[in-house]
Design a protein around this motif. Structure first.
Motif, PDB file in Angstrom:
ATOM      1  N   GLY A  94      -0.285  -3.720  18.564  1.00  0.00           N
ATOM      2  CA  GLY A  94      -1.702  -3.042  17.991  1.00  0.00           C
ATOM      3  C   GLY A  94      -1.550  -1.023  17.024  1.00  0.00           C
ATOM      4  O   GLY A  94      -1.487  -0.959  16.651  1.00  0.00           O
ATOM      5  N   TYR A  95       0.288  -1.115  17.318  1.00  0.00           N
ATOM      6  CA  TYR A  95       0.548  -0.024  16.301  1.00  0.00           C
ATOM      7  C   TYR A  95       0.928  -0.323  15.141  1.00  0.00           C
ATOM      8  O   TYR A  95      -0.011   0.969  14.343  1.00  0.00           O
ATOM      9  N   ARG A  97      -1.842  -2.116  13.938  1.00  0.00           N
ATOM     10  CA  ARG A  97      -2.771  -2.173  13.751  1.00  0.00           C
ATOM     11  C   ARG A  97      -3.629  -1.099  13.500  1.00  0.00           C
ATOM     12  O   ARG A  97      -4.514  -0.636  12.467  1.00  0.00           O
ATOM     13  N   ALA A  98      -3.082  -0.535  14.299  1.00  0.00           N
ATOM     14  CA  ALA A  98      -3.060   1.300  13.527  1.00  0.00           C
ATOM     15  C   ALA A  98      -2.741   1.782  12.598  1.00  0.00           C
ATOM     16  O   ALA A  98      -3.224   2.607  11.971  1.00  0.00           O
ATOM     17  N   LEU A  99      -1.237   1.344  12.416  1.00  0.00           N
ATOM     18  CA  LEU A  99      -0.496   2.300  11.204  1.00  0.00           C
ATOM     19  C   LEU A  99      -1.695   1.364  10.109  1.00  0.00           C
ATOM     20  O   LEU A  99      -2.399   2.871   8.937  1.00  0.00           O
ATOM     21  N   ALA A 100      -1.791   0.241   9.762  1.00  0.00           N
ATOM     22  CA  ALA A 100      -3.137  -0.318   9.013  1.00  0.00           C
ATOM     23  C   ALA A 100      -4.393   0.045   8.636  1.00  0.00           C
ATOM     24  O   ALA A 100      -4.547   0.789   7.806  1.00  0.00           O
ATOM     25  N   ASP A 101      -4.901   0.702   9.708  1.00  0.00           N
ATOM     26  CA  ASP A 101      -5.715   1.705   9.935  1.00  0.00           C
ATOM     27  C   ASP A 101      -5.496   2.314   9.555  1.00  0.00           C
ATOM     28  O   ASP A 101      -6.708   3.501   9.431  1.00  0.00           O
ATOM     29  N   ASP A 191      10.665   2.805  13.602  1.00  0.00           N
ATOM     30  CA  ASP A 191      11.646   1.266  12.470  1.00  0.00           C
ATOM     31  C   ASP A 191      10.411   0.564  13.599  1.00  0.00           C
ATOM     32  O   ASP A 191      10.908   0.103  14.333  1.00  0.00           O
ATOM     33  N   ILE A 192       8.497   0.724  14.000  1.00  0.00           N
ATOM     34  CA  ILE A 192       8.359  -0.721  14.991  1.00  0.00           C
ATOM     35  C   ILE A 192       8.064  -1.540  14.757  1.00  0.00           C
ATOM     36  O   ILE A 192       8.669  -2.646  15.810  1.00  0.00           O
TER      37      ILE A 192
END
Length: 330
Positions: A94-95, A97-101, A191-192
């Motif tokens: 989820g993190y 995806r949120a970063l990419a968005d 560093d996720i």
């Protein structure tokens, strides 16, 4: 949006068919996009997620646009792991995806219904306002922990202390609390991809945040326990998290101090740990044979304890500005 910031929410779910629909239906209005991650469930969780997501997306109007130009439509995005990766793995997905968005602030909301909507707003507020890089719930205040079983309180207090030492956030309690909010800048800084994927991910993330000097807000919240099922096995959980914290502790000392040419804190910790080992070895080998040997062992242990205490004091001083006061309004 919340105070002009786009808000994402990661909702990890594993075998939560009885609860996840209600979580999706009661998402706070300011959540612009929810990434609901089915972590390889063996029940109907994924079907329930998709059904409730479809219903939620029918009513979407005026979807906001993020800093990267992504229009947050649909509002609820089902994500499926083919295999179970652990709650940290679901949150990591989820993190990412949120970063990419390009979402400004990303929440974590429990898939079992333990994160009530009013709690979510109190946790997102300090991050959206720019007062903290990361905010988390704290159920260990005198007024907040009544609903928490006694054995969980004890375990949480022990893990709180161990996490203080490992992470350097000495004023943070209840590190196991999964109700959190993090800024986009903080997500970019840590560093996720390397984040721990099992239970213990929240402790690991605190260590990573400290290494980049992120500010933390502890937000008082009540404990909520209903009919949800815990997926934690204490027999495996305690050794895993203890080992994780030990590794993270050593990693943080290197990343925060050694790599920046500051040596007193790690040096004192090393002297204290080595001295304790020498003192224990000396005590077990001499107590039965010589009084002088026992006195020498005690002196080594006392000096080692002093080194550790001094290291903790210096570490706490170095990190004292990284904890901020959150609004305690209920």
């Amino acid at each position: 949006m919340y105070h002009g910031k786009t808000i994402g929410a990661v909702v990890p779910a594993y075998n939560e068919a009885d609860h996840i629909g209600g979580v999706i239906d009661t998402l706070p209005e300011f959540v612009d996009r929810a990434y609901v991650v089915d972590d390889g469930s063996t029940d109907d969780t994924l079907r329930v997620i998709r059904d409730h997501a479809a219903a939620a997306n029918e009513h979407l109007t005026d979807a906001p646009e993020t800093a990267t130009g992504v229009t947050l439509d649909p509002r609820v995005v089902p994500v499926a792991h083919e295999e179970n990766r652990g709650v940290g793995g679901a949150i990591k997905t989820g993190y990412q995806r949120a970063l990419a968005d390009g979402v400004d602030v990303t929440l974590v909301i429990a898939g079992d219904g333990q994160t009530e909507p009013d709690i979510v707003e109190r946790i997102v507020a300090p991050v959206a306002a720019g007062d903290a890089d990361y905010a988390k719930g704290n159920r260990l205040g005198d007024r907040d922990r009544d609903a928490m079983p006694r054995h969980r309180q004890f375990g949480n207090f022990v893990l709180s202390f161990l996490t203080k030492v490992a992470s350097g956030y000495w004023d943070v309690m209840d590190p196991q609390n999964g109700s959190t909010a993090i800024s986009r800048d903080a997500l970019n800084a840590v560093d996720i991809e390397e984040m721990y994927e099992d239970y213990g991910y929240c402790n690991d993330l605190l260590v990573r945040l400290n290494a980049v000097d992120a500010t933390i807000a502890d937000v008082p919240r009540r404990a909520v326990y209903e009919d949800e099922t815990s997926h934690i096995s204490l027999r495996s959980y305690v050794p895993k998290v203890s080992s994780l914290l030990a590794r993270d502790f050593a990693w943080r000392l290197k990343a925060k101090y050694f790599d920046h040419g500051s040596y007193p804190v790690p040096l004192l910790y090393v002297l204290g740990i080595l001295g304790t080992g020498v003192g224990v070895a000396a005590a077990t080998g001499t107590l039965l044979f010589a009084v002088q040997g026992a006195v020498d062992a005690f002196a080594v242990l006392a000096a080692s304890a002093l080194f550790v205490v001094l290291a903790m004091i210096l570490d706490r001083t170095a990190n004292r500005d990284l904890a901020v006061t959150a609004d305690e309004a209920r």
